[in-house]
Design an enzyme around this catalytic site. Structure first.
Site, short mmCIF file in Angstrom:
data_model
loop_
_atom_site.label_atom_id
_atom_site.label_comp_id
_atom_site.label_asym_id
_atom_site.label_seq_id
_atom_site.Cartn_x
_atom_site.Cartn_y
_atom_site.Cartn_z
N TYR A 175 25.14 5.19 10.87
CA TYR A 175 25.63 6.41 11.51
C TYR A 175 26.71 7.05 10.61
O TYR A 175 27.03 6.50 9.55
CB TYR A 175 26.15 6.12 12.92
CG TYR A 175 25.03 5.75 13.85
CD1 TYR A 175 24.01 6.66 14.15
CD2 TYR A 175 24.95 4.49 14.42
CE1 TYR A 175 22.96 6.31 14.99
CE2 TYR A 175 23.90 4.14 15.27
CZ TYR A 175 22.91 5.05 15.55
OH TYR A 175 21.87 4.73 16.37
N CYS A 350 13.24 -3.44 24.97
CA CYS A 350 14.52 -2.76 24.68
C CYS A 350 14.40 -1.90 23.43
O CYS A 350 14.17 -0.68 23.53
CB CYS A 350 15.64 -3.79 24.58
SG CYS A 350 15.29 -5.14 23.43
C1 FMN Z 1 18.00 -1.24 22.62
C2 FMN Z 1 19.17 -1.48 21.73
C3 FMN Z 1 20.10 -0.47 21.53
C4 FMN Z 1 21.22 -0.69 20.72
N1 FMN Z 1 22.14 0.30 20.61
C5 FMN Z 1 23.29 0.06 19.92
C6 FMN Z 1 24.37 0.99 19.98
O1 FMN Z 1 24.35 1.98 20.73
N2 FMN Z 1 25.45 0.72 19.21
C7 FMN Z 1 25.57 -0.42 18.45
O2 FMN Z 1 26.59 -0.60 17.77
N3 FMN Z 1 24.59 -1.34 18.45
C8 FMN Z 1 23.48 -1.15 19.18
N4 FMN Z 1 22.53 -2.14 19.27
C9 FMN Z 1 22.79 -3.45 18.63
C10 FMN Z 1 23.42 -4.44 19.66
O3 FMN Z 1 24.67 -4.01 20.09
C11 FMN Z 1 23.56 -5.86 19.11
O4 FMN Z 1 24.50 -5.86 18.08
C12 FMN Z 1 22.26 -6.47 18.61
O5 FMN Z 1 21.23 -6.25 19.55
C13 FMN Z 1 22.38 -7.96 18.32
O6 FMN Z 1 22.88 -8.67 19.41
P1 FMN Z 1 21.91 -9.49 20.42
O7 FMN Z 1 21.08 -10.42 19.61
O8 FMN Z 1 22.83 -10.22 21.34
O9 FMN Z 1 21.08 -8.46 21.10
C14 FMN Z 1 21.40 -1.93 20.06
C15 FMN Z 1 20.47 -2.95 20.28
C16 FMN Z 1 19.38 -2.74 21.10
C17 FMN Z 1 18.42 -3.87 21.35
S1 SF4 Z 2 13.40 -10.34 26.12
FE1 SF4 Z 2 15.13 -9.62 24.92
S2 SF4 Z 2 14.24 -8.58 23.19
FE2 SF4 Z 2 12.60 -8.81 24.72
S3 SF4 Z 2 12.71 -6.93 25.89
FE3 SF4 Z 2 14.05 -8.37 26.95
S4 SF4 Z 2 16.05 -7.98 26.09
FE4 SF4 Z 2 14.60 -7.03 24.71
#
Ligand code: FMN
Ligand code: SF4
Length: 666
Positions: A175, A350
């Site tokens: 961004y 997602c």
């Molecule tokens: C659908 C979706 C939307 C996301 N939108 C953002 C966002 O708005 N800003 C951001 O910094 N990261 C965004 N991310 C990244 C997440 O904040 C996070 O860092 C990433 O999914 C890894 O963490 P996790 O494995 O716990 O999901 C997004 C991730 C997903 C899956």
């Molecule tokens: S299981 Fe995790 S990666 Fe798959 S749709 Fe749900 S939140 Fe997203």
């Protein structure tokens, strides 16, 4: 339970904000906002569920500080006008009443905005698109940079007025602020480009302006892509060095990673281990001594606890894990960790929805996203026996849901174990995370006293009749599709042949040599399953060829998995043949037809992954028996209607509630 995770439940105070535990919901765009940029009530409810579930800090998804220019996503939140304050206040109030803290991520999308949405040319540091094939942005004039700095400050002040406990400045993930920080995007020659100090200037000025607006007691988080994992981009070493120019006013460093071109590290692909990126937070923390957030596939409470105990990070960020289970924290605090419905990092509901195809987010394992499990408050009005045939994920979801509202449920599975195709696919090493979902469903089913499971049992008509069903749910899954291609049926999975179906490949998954150097592998079918086979064989040194009839490999696959696959195929020099049809199969070769003519592809291992088809071994008999019986309803769900992804089956399993309602049981 809480005492086993004492680091998770240790409060943390940053300036005037005290988090009751160390779990932060990371910002994730949802597409739940109104078209105007206002919070919707559905959206408020979604965040409130995560607060009720015990999350310490909720960092609301990226909100636009300057629309339309800096806007990203189709229904993105806005925080660039006082008109948005009342609903934002409603949100903070709803979250605070559960004892959670709440922040909001402030963002300008820069070149990641799209002219079709914002009706103007996107802006950036330079004229470099934010992703391959993206729009060419217009470099910002200096006075525009100062205007955006002011907008960040105004947005932060507004967040404070709306009752947020903190704000997060987004300087990662391709961004605008990241486009200035990163040499990939910034080739300016003024004081905002060139040296690391100059590239850091914009972020530093934003942080200083935000601090001036919010005062000394209000914490500021800063999200960065510590390692951009991109050619010519900032490495962790670069970021460790350049942070000295801009970290000053940030209280907490939210250490993320990746650019658009490396999105598989930013939204971690499923093969990346739990918490794999904590080394980055550790390095930042060691150098700057500030509290750091780490995240990335953290699903298992012990992994979170260990990261905190080692001191690698101070806050654990959980994103998708909290979409999948809003009560992740509460289940650790008060209950049984086996009750956690772990995210399987499939990225379908997602990232696939939000980033891939502009839909609002949903979840493969949690069909109650976004509304929450309100159905659990319902109870049947009259007795109802539900017989579910097939113990895959769709069948198990249907059986559990029916039992949870009071039905007497019977689950019949022919195999000696439950789990269906998801459990089979999870035997491929890189897919092992997938087993978490059937295992969760098995655990959930075992806790239900009114759910009776019969494994190793054929669903004969006699057995079904004896169970006196009011509702029969057919959920018998799918089987590999084998089109009438000459030679295919005679060779596939036959003795002396080197041609495998996916199910046969899985049953031999531990027999394939680790080192396949010099061997040829040919995979027919460039969909998700074919790519799973490529992912297994390419790293073992085999020369892999993938053959796809359509013009693209991985059609319809979510952007994260696709980026991961493209990286893997490039690294291992996988030959990709598109617009290529399978014409004839022999035990050690495939004859394929390309636009230029025919080619014989010989192999040591050949795989035919042409998709799956509905499998309905007993449905016809059931319909013949029960169709005239006005007291028994029959429905068919999941892959046994049409082979699709797990997410559709789970949703249809939950939809058993609609059938119960239709026939007056609910
Ligand atoms: C659908 C979706 C939307 C996301 N939108 C953002 C966002 O708005 N800003 C951001 O910094 N990261 C965004 N991310 C990244 C997440 O904040 C996070 O860092 C990433 O999914 C890894 O963490 P996790 O494995 O716990 O999901 C997004 C991730 C997903 C899956
Ligand atoms: S299981 Fe995790 S990666 Fe798959 S749709 Fe749900 S939140 Fe997203």
């Amino acid at each position: 339970m809480k005492r086993n995770y004492k680091h998770i439940f240790e409060p943390l105070t940053v300036r005037r904000m005290t988090m009751k535990n160390r779990i932060m919901m990371t910002p994730m765009g949802t597409n739940y906002g109104e078209q105007s940029g206002e919070m919707s009530f559905l959206h408020i409810n979604y965040y409130e569920q995560r607060a009720r579930g015990g999350t310490g800090l909720i960092m609301v998804e990226n909100a636009s500080i300057y629309s339309p220019e800096g806007s990203n996503g189709t229904t993105q939140l806005r925080i660039d006008h006082d008109n948005f304050l009342p609903r934002l206040y409603k949100l903070t109030e709803s979250v605070h009443k559960h004892g959670a803290c709440i922040g909001i991520q402030l963002n300008h999308a820069g070149a990641s905005a799209q002219s079709a949405r914002i009706n103007m040319q996107p802006v950036s540091a330079s004229d470099i698109p934010s992703k391959a094939g993206g729009e060419i942005p217009r470099p910002l004039e200096k006075e525009e940079i100062y205007l955006i700095i002011k907008k960040f400050g105004e947005a932060a002040k507004r967040a404070q007025m709306a009752g947020f406990d903190t704000v997060e400045i987004h300087a990662g993930h391709s961004y605008l602020l990241n486009q200035f920080l990163s040499p990939v995007y910034n080739n300016r020659t003024d004081e905002f480009g060139g040296s690391a100090e100059n590239r850091s200037r914009f972020v530093r000025l934003v942080l200083e302006e935000v601090r001036a607006q919010v005062g000394p007691f209000f914490p500021i988080f800063l999200r960065i892509s510590a390692d951009e994992f991109a050619e010519g981009g900032n490495t962790l070493e670069d970021t460790l060095d350049s942070l000295k120019y801009y970290h000053e006013e940030a209280d907490v460093l939210d250490v993320s990673c990746g650019l658009n071109s490396s999105i598989q590290y930013q939204i971690d692909a499923n093969y990346l281990p739990d918490g794999w990126r904590s080394y980055m937070a550790k390095a930042v923390k060691e150098k700057y001594g500030k509290p750091c957030v780490t995240m990335g596939n953290i699903r298992n409470p012990q992994v979170a606890e260990d990261i905190l105990a080692r001191g690698d990070a101070d806050i654990i960020g959980i994103g998708r894990g909290l979409i999948a289970d809003p009560e992740w924290v509460r289940k650790i605090e008060l209950g049984d960790i086996n009750d956690i419905r772990k995210c399987i990092s499939c990225n379908i509901g997602c990232a696939g929805n939000r980033i891939g195809i502009n839909r609002p987010i949903r979840c493969t394992v949690n069909p109650a996203v976004p509304d929450g499990e309100v159905y659990k408050k319902q109870h049947i009005r009259k007795p109802c026996n539900v017989v579910v045939i097939g113990g895959g994920t769709a069948g198990m979801e249907a059986a559990c849901t029916a039992a949870e509202v009071g039905c007497t449920a019977f689950l019949i599975e022919r195999k000696p174990h439950l789990g269906g195709l998801a459990m089979e696919i999870s035997k491929i090493p890189d897919k092992k995370r997938l087993a978490d979902f059937p295992n969760y469903l098995i655990h959930r089913s075992q806790k239900l006293k009114n759910l009776y499971t019969f494994t190793g049992t054929e669903a004969s008509i006699d057995l079904i009749q004896n169970l006196k069903p009011d509702l029969i749910v057919n959920a018998t899954g799918s089987s590999p599709l084998l089109p009438p291609i000459p030679g295919l049926l005679d060779t596939i999975d036959q003795d002396g042949s080197k041609v495998y179906s996916i199910l046969n490949m899985i049953s031999h998954v531990n027999d394939f040599p680790e080192d396949l150097s010099g061997k040829e592998v040919v995979v027919i079918g460039g969909g998700a399953v074919g790519l799973d086979v490529v992912e297994f064989f390419a790293p073992r040194g085999a020369q892999v060829t993938i053959v796809e009839m359509m013009s693209v490999i991985g059609n319809g696959i979510d952007p994260v998995s696709k980026a991961g696959m493209n990286e893997l195929m490039k690294k291992h020099k996988v030959r990709q043949m598109t617009n290529t049809a399978l014409k004839h199969v022999q035990p050690d070769s495939f004859l394929v037809e390309t636009a230029d003519g025919q080619e014989q592809l010989t192999f040591d291992y050949g795989f035919v992954c042409l998709g799956m088809k509905a499998n309905q071994p007993v449905l016809q008999d059931i319909q013949n028996t029960f169709d005239d019986d006005s007291t028994t309803e029959v429905i068919n769900i999941g892959d046994s209607t049409r082979a699709r992804r797990i997410i559709e089956g789970t949703e249809e399993g939950r939809n058993v509630l609609n059938t119960l309602e239709k026939y007056g049981y609910l």
